[in-house]
Design a protein around this motif. Structure first.
Motif, short mmCIF file in Angstrom:
data_model
loop_
_atom_site.label_atom_id
_atom_site.label_comp_id
_atom_site.label_asym_id
_atom_site.label_seq_id
_atom_site.Cartn_x
_atom_site.Cartn_y
_atom_site.Cartn_z
N LYS A 7 0.81 -1.21 0.00
CA LYS A 7 0.00 0.00 0.00
C LYS A 7 0.84 1.26 0.00
O LYS A 7 0.41 2.29 -0.47
N LYS A 8 2.05 1.19 0.58
CA LYS A 8 2.91 2.38 0.59
C LYS A 8 4.37 1.98 0.60
O LYS A 8 4.73 0.88 1.02
N LEU A 9 5.20 2.89 0.13
CA LEU A 9 6.64 2.71 0.16
C LEU A 9 7.20 3.31 1.44
O LEU A 9 6.58 4.17 2.06
N ILE A 10 8.38 2.89 1.82
CA ILE A 10 8.99 3.33 3.08
C ILE A 10 10.26 4.11 2.76
O ILE A 10 11.08 3.68 1.96
N LEU A 11 10.40 5.27 3.37
CA LEU A 11 11.62 6.05 3.23
C LEU A 11 12.68 5.44 4.13
O LEU A 11 12.42 5.14 5.29
N GLY A 12 13.87 5.24 3.59
CA GLY A 12 14.92 4.53 4.29
C GLY A 12 15.34 5.13 5.61
O GLY A 12 15.70 4.42 6.54
N SER A 21 18.80 7.78 1.72
CA SER A 21 18.48 8.22 0.35
C SER A 21 17.80 7.13 -0.48
O SER A 21 17.72 7.25 -1.70
N ILE A 22 17.32 6.09 0.17
CA ILE A 22 16.76 4.94 -0.54
C ILE A 22 15.28 4.79 -0.21
O ILE A 22 14.88 4.95 0.93
N THR A 23 14.49 4.47 -1.22
CA THR A 23 13.08 4.14 -1.01
C THR A 23 12.97 2.62 -0.92
O THR A 23 13.48 1.90 -1.77
N LEU A 24 12.32 2.15 0.13
CA LEU A 24 12.27 0.72 0.42
C LEU A 24 10.88 0.15 0.29
O LEU A 24 9.88 0.87 0.38
N VAL A 25 10.83 -1.16 0.14
CA VAL A 25 9.60 -1.91 0.17
C VAL A 25 9.78 -2.99 1.24
O VAL A 25 10.82 -3.62 1.32
N GLY A 26 8.79 -3.12 2.10
CA GLY A 26 8.83 -4.13 3.16
C GLY A 26 7.87 -5.25 2.85
O GLY A 26 6.68 -5.02 2.65
N VAL A 27 8.38 -6.47 2.80
CA VAL A 27 7.54 -7.63 2.51
C VAL A 27 7.76 -8.69 3.58
O VAL A 27 8.85 -8.80 4.15
N LEU A 47 11.52 -9.75 -6.78
CA LEU A 47 12.60 -9.94 -5.81
C LEU A 47 13.11 -11.36 -5.95
O LEU A 47 12.34 -12.31 -5.84
N THR A 48 14.40 -11.51 -6.21
CA THR A 48 15.01 -12.82 -6.42
C THR A 48 16.12 -13.03 -5.40
O THR A 48 16.36 -12.18 -4.54
N ARG A 49 16.84 -14.13 -5.54
CA ARG A 49 17.97 -14.41 -4.65
C ARG A 49 19.07 -13.36 -4.79
O ARG A 49 19.82 -13.12 -3.86
N GLN A 50 19.17 -12.74 -5.97
CA GLN A 50 20.22 -11.74 -6.20
C GLN A 50 19.85 -10.36 -5.67
O GLN A 50 20.70 -9.48 -5.62
N THR A 51 18.60 -10.14 -5.30
CA THR A 51 18.19 -8.84 -4.76
C THR A 51 18.75 -8.69 -3.35
O THR A 51 18.48 -9.51 -2.48
N PRO A 52 19.54 -7.65 -3.10
CA PRO A 52 20.17 -7.52 -1.78
C PRO A 52 19.16 -7.13 -0.69
O PRO A 52 18.36 -6.22 -0.86
N LEU A 53 19.22 -7.84 0.41
CA LEU A 53 18.40 -7.53 1.58
C LEU A 53 19.08 -6.38 2.32
O LEU A 53 20.24 -6.48 2.71
N LEU A 54 18.35 -5.28 2.52
CA LEU A 54 18.94 -4.10 3.15
C LEU A 54 18.69 -4.03 4.65
O LEU A 54 19.49 -3.47 5.40
N HIS A 55 17.58 -4.59 5.09
CA HIS A 55 17.24 -4.51 6.51
C HIS A 55 16.20 -5.58 6.83
O HIS A 55 15.40 -5.95 5.97
N LYS A 56 16.20 -6.04 8.07
CA LYS A 56 15.23 -7.02 8.53
C LYS A 56 14.82 -6.62 9.94
O LYS A 56 15.69 -6.29 10.76
N GLU A 57 13.52 -6.61 10.21
CA GLU A 57 13.07 -6.18 11.52
C GLU A 57 11.88 -7.02 11.98
O GLU A 57 11.00 -7.36 11.19
N MET A 58 11.87 -7.32 13.28
CA MET A 58 10.79 -8.11 13.87
C MET A 58 9.85 -7.19 14.64
O MET A 58 10.29 -6.29 15.36
#
Length: 86
Positions: A7-12, A21-27, A47-58
């Protein structure tokens, strides 16, 4: 392959200063285990195996007691040069 509509993008900068300076998507799916097709306002990104994971949060789940969920954050529509850096 999983399909996920956001529904919305996340500012980094809301997650980490180093992502300001990055716009993120959280899935809620880890793309290193399976491919994920993300749709936002008619635009699609795979998003594939080659797409770099930038952050992970619980996060604590507010609908189910004593449960948690994890969001994986990836850059929204990175250019091809940035993909080769990782």
């Amino acid at each position: 392959m999983k399909h996920y509509t956001i529904k919305k993008l996340i500012l980094g900068y809301t997650l980490k200063r180093s992502l300001n300076s990055i716009t993120l998507v959280g899935v809620p799916y880890d793309a290193s285990k399976q491919e994920v097709m993300v749709t936002y306002k008619g635009m699609k990104m795979l998003l594939t195996r080659q797409t770099p994971l930038l952050h992970k949060e619980m996060f604590k789940d507010k609908f189910r007691a004593n449960r948690h969920y994890v969001l994986y954050y990836y850059e929204w529509m990175p250019n091809s040069f940035q993909k080769t850096l990782f």
